[in-house]
Design a protein around this motif. Sequence first.
Motif, short mmCIF file in Angstrom:
data_model
loop_
_atom_site.label_atom_id
_atom_site.label_comp_id
_atom_site.label_asym_id
_atom_site.label_seq_id
_atom_site.Cartn_x
_atom_site.Cartn_y
_atom_site.Cartn_z
N GLN A 57 0.87 -1.18 0.00
CA GLN A 57 0.00 0.00 0.00
C GLN A 57 0.91 1.23 0.00
O GLN A 57 2.02 1.18 0.52
N THR A 58 0.44 2.33 -0.56
CA THR A 58 1.25 3.54 -0.57
C THR A 58 0.59 4.61 0.28
O THR A 58 -0.62 4.64 0.44
N MET A 59 1.45 5.47 0.79
CA MET A 59 0.99 6.61 1.59
C MET A 59 1.93 7.77 1.24
O MET A 59 3.15 7.60 1.26
N THR A 60 1.38 8.93 0.93
CA THR A 60 2.20 10.09 0.57
C THR A 60 2.11 11.12 1.69
O THR A 60 1.02 11.43 2.17
N GLY A 61 3.26 11.64 2.08
CA GLY A 61 3.27 12.64 3.14
C GLY A 61 4.67 13.01 3.57
O GLY A 61 5.64 12.73 2.89
N TYR A 62 4.74 13.63 4.73
CA TYR A 62 6.02 14.00 5.31
C TYR A 62 6.51 12.82 6.15
O TYR A 62 5.72 12.14 6.81
N VAL A 63 7.81 12.59 6.12
CA VAL A 63 8.38 11.42 6.77
C VAL A 63 9.45 11.84 7.77
O VAL A 63 10.26 12.72 7.51
N ALA A 108 14.90 -2.25 3.24
CA ALA A 108 14.23 -1.06 2.71
C ALA A 108 15.22 -0.13 2.03
O ALA A 108 16.40 -0.08 2.39
N ARG A 109 14.72 0.60 1.06
CA ARG A 109 15.52 1.58 0.32
C ARG A 109 14.88 2.95 0.47
O ARG A 109 13.66 3.07 0.56
N ILE A 110 15.73 3.98 0.45
CA ILE A 110 15.25 5.36 0.58
C ILE A 110 15.86 6.19 -0.53
O ILE A 110 17.08 6.15 -0.75
N VAL A 111 15.01 6.94 -1.23
CA VAL A 111 15.48 7.85 -2.28
C VAL A 111 15.11 9.27 -1.88
O VAL A 111 13.95 9.57 -1.63
N CYS A 112 16.13 10.13 -1.78
CA CYS A 112 15.93 11.54 -1.41
C CYS A 112 16.36 12.43 -2.56
O CYS A 112 17.05 12.01 -3.47
N ASP A 134 9.85 19.19 6.36
CA ASP A 134 8.46 19.37 5.97
C ASP A 134 8.30 20.02 4.60
O ASP A 134 7.19 20.39 4.23
N ASP A 135 9.36 20.15 3.85
CA ASP A 135 9.26 20.70 2.50
C ASP A 135 9.23 19.61 1.44
O ASP A 135 8.89 19.88 0.30
N THR A 136 9.58 18.39 1.80
CA THR A 136 9.67 17.31 0.82
C THR A 136 8.60 16.26 1.11
O THR A 136 8.50 15.75 2.22
N LEU A 137 7.83 15.95 0.08
CA LEU A 137 6.86 14.86 0.18
C LEU A 137 7.54 13.55 -0.18
O LEU A 137 8.42 13.52 -1.04
N TYR A 138 7.11 12.48 0.46
CA TYR A 138 7.63 11.15 0.18
C TYR A 138 6.46 10.21 -0.05
O TYR A 138 5.41 10.35 0.59
N THR A 139 6.64 9.27 -0.94
CA THR A 139 5.69 8.18 -1.09
C THR A 139 6.31 6.98 -0.41
O THR A 139 7.44 6.59 -0.73
N VAL A 140 5.58 6.42 0.55
CA VAL A 140 6.08 5.29 1.33
C VAL A 140 5.31 4.04 0.90
O VAL A 140 4.08 4.04 0.86
N LEU A 142 4.28 0.44 1.85
CA LEU A 142 4.12 -0.30 3.10
C LEU A 142 3.65 -1.72 2.82
O LEU A 142 2.68 -1.94 2.08
N MET A 143 4.32 -2.67 3.45
CA MET A 143 3.88 -4.07 3.46
C MET A 143 3.51 -4.35 4.91
O MET A 143 4.40 -4.53 5.75
N GLY A 144 2.23 -4.29 5.22
CA GLY A 144 1.80 -4.41 6.61
C GLY A 144 2.28 -3.20 7.38
O GLY A 144 2.03 -2.07 7.01
N ASP A 145 3.00 -3.44 8.46
CA ASP A 145 3.56 -2.35 9.27
C ASP A 145 5.04 -2.12 9.00
O ASP A 145 5.76 -1.61 9.85
N SER A 146 5.49 -2.51 7.81
CA SER A 146 6.89 -2.36 7.44
C SER A 146 7.02 -1.46 6.22
O SER A 146 6.40 -1.71 5.18
N ALA A 147 7.81 -0.40 6.35
CA ALA A 147 8.08 0.49 5.22
C ALA A 147 9.22 -0.12 4.41
O ALA A 147 10.33 -0.29 4.90
N GLU A 148 8.93 -0.47 3.16
CA GLU A 148 9.91 -1.16 2.32
C GLU A 148 10.59 -0.23 1.32
O GLU A 148 11.68 -0.52 0.85
N LEU A 149 9.96 0.89 1.00
CA LEU A 149 10.53 1.84 0.05
C LEU A 149 10.00 3.22 0.38
O LEU A 149 8.81 3.40 0.62
N ILE A 150 10.90 4.20 0.41
CA ILE A 150 10.54 5.59 0.65
C ILE A 150 11.12 6.40 -0.50
O ILE A 150 12.33 6.42 -0.68
N LEU A 151 10.24 7.05 -1.27
CA LEU A 151 10.67 7.81 -2.44
C LEU A 151 10.31 9.28 -2.30
O LEU A 151 9.15 9.61 -2.03
N ALA A 152 11.28 10.16 -2.51
CA ALA A 152 10.98 11.59 -2.60
C ALA A 152 10.04 11.77 -3.79
O ALA A 152 10.22 11.16 -4.84
#
Length: 161
Positions: A57-63, A108-112, A134-140, A142-152
């Motif tokens: 599932q995806t969620m977009t917001g501040y991380v 997990a991988r993170i792209v900034c 709080d200036d950058t939005l990220y799409t996270v 989620l697999m259950g309660d685990s964040a597997e990828l965070i993308l700027a």
Amino acid sequence: MRNLNTRFIVVFALSVFLIMMLSGCGDKSGNTIDEPEITSNYLEDEYAEQLITDGAQTMTGYVDISKNGDNYEVHISEQEVVPNPDYDEGYYIADTNITKDAVLGNYARIVCLDNNNAEVVSADDFIEKHSSDDDTLYTVYLMGDSAELILATDPEDVITE
């Protein structure tokens, strides 16, 4: 005596054959798996699509990421990008008042964005340079309660109608 020698040779040959088959002798490349190069483009395209296919599932917001012992905790404040011609950018970012806490997955991988260039960073680098930004939005992803990828994420890519 000749019959005994023939049986011995047959049993010996079968034993050698079975040992070779069971031990995996032959031209194998080892136990390595050819993994694609981990680039921001790969993560944004192929990897993100694979996660969605696998049920993420995806969620977009501040991380915000924090370290708690050996684990990393991800706090997501969901935001919505709303089109509005009265704003210079043509949209504004609205708080949905939904938050989610998750654990950062082991792989997990993170792209900034760094000077408008996408780069893959570690969780520690994210905490040091990008957390609570709080200036950058990220799409996270989620697999259950685990964040597997965070993308700027560019807000224009997620404008809701």
